[in-house]
Design an enzyme around this catalytic site. Structure first.
Site: not given
Length: 342
Positions: A195, A193, A158, A282
């Site tokens: 996200h 991931d 990120h 995740d």
């Protein structure tokens, strides 16, 4: 399989973040390291300490202005009367061009996308050692290893060239890709991931030498919200070199693997010399964020499928938060990829 990790990566210990406006315990806990180390060892990895590579590999993908901020902001923050124990922004600009604030508070807002990446006195060194783990994994692959694993914590995908966000400070996957570019004409980054890897996308968005591909929960109602949509294809020379595959919430193994085949088609068309896998665990059905529903056997199948691309591969740890199966999920992925045999 060689794995790289330094004990300094545990020292970053964020206390809180805001979720729907309420303060919550920060889920990016140092304990993640113990679970991931156990998972890597169970997969037959040998753990090696990375070398101190200085700022060179990090500065190749991050601005000097931003790196200076990361290194010094905590000390500056402590001089503010009544400031929080950790650096947490309370203002964010709606535009980031032109003027640059001189105050620590203004710079925190400028360089931190959200409240999920508090900076303490240990954050800078932890983030550097995390990035250096990615550097050594990439150098191992450049030296002939078919695959290497970087246990990067804090994670990185990120983080933009000059912005922290989502528990991330230095973009370890981007650092690894840039190291691989020393000898590889083209590098692909495959982000699995939960996200979207918005920082990775941002760093390479205008570049045709690095293909960025991301599978993730549809951001229309999920973090990071403003990036990760299917119509984001790159810009300028990089137009057509970014590929997003947003998935409906709670998508499980079959849907994930189906999307992965679409991702592989794009990667094969790019014909890269090397691959970086931004490995988020995740997407697991029992992860605290609960966005997707990949199972532990599903991670093994994902690893096996990616290995069939036959590319020199750096696996960079991204997300995956505290649950009983975290280490098992890493073991499943690495053994699926061929960890014990390599």
């Amino acid at each position: 399989m060689k794995a790289f990790y330094a004990k300094e990566q545990k020292r970053h210990d964020p206390k809180a973040f805001l979720s729907s406006g309420a303060a919550q315990p920060n889920p990016e806990k140092p304990e993640r390291v113990e679970r991931l180390l156990a998972g890597a060892l169970s997969a037959g990895c040998t753990i090696e300490r990375p070398r101190n590579h200085g700022l060179g590999p990090v500065a190749a993908v991050h601005t000097p202005e931003y790196l200076d901020f990361l290194e010094h902001i905590y000390t500056r923050w402590q001089r503010i009367d009544g400031a929080s124990a950790e650096v947490i922004p309370n203002i964010h600009p709606i535009a980031r061009n032109g003027s640059y604030p001189a105050s620590a508070v203004g710079q925190a807002g400028y360089h931190m996308a959200d409240t999920a990446c508090p900076i303490s006195g240990e954050t800078w060194q932890s983030a550097l050692w995390s990035a250096w783990s990615a550097v050594d994994a990439a150098e191992a692959v450049r030296s002939g290893a078919p695959v290497a694993y970087a246990l990067c914590r804090p994670p990185g995908h990120h983080a933009f060239a000059d912005v922290a966000g989502g528990f991330c400070f230095i973009n370890n996957s981007a650092v690894a890709a840039q190291v691989l570019r020393k000898t590889a004409s083209r590098v692909a980054i495959l982000d699995v991931d939960l996200h979207h890897g918005n920082g990775t996308q941002g760093i390479f968005y205008a570049r045709p030498d690095v293909l960025t591909v991301s599978l993730h929960a549809d951001p229309v109602r999920f973090y990071p919200f403003f990036w990760g949509h299917a119509d984001e294809r790159g810009e300028g020379p990089g137009l057509g070199y970014n590929f997003n595959l947003p998935l409906p919430r709670k998508s499980a193994d079959a849907a994930f693997l189906e999307a992965l085949e679409v991702a592989f088609q794009r990667i094969r068309a790019f014909s890269p010399d090397a691959l970086v896998v931004a490995l988020g665990l995740d997407a697991f059905e029992g992860d605290p964020f609960g966005g997707l529903s990949v199972t532990t056997p599903g991670f093994s199948r994902i690893g096996e499928a990616i290995a069939k691309l036959g590319l020199p591969t750096v696996i960079v740890q991204e997300g995956g938060y505290l649950c009983d199966e975290l280490g098992d999920n890493l073991t499943a992925f690495l053994t699926g990829f061929g960890g014990k045999a390599r």
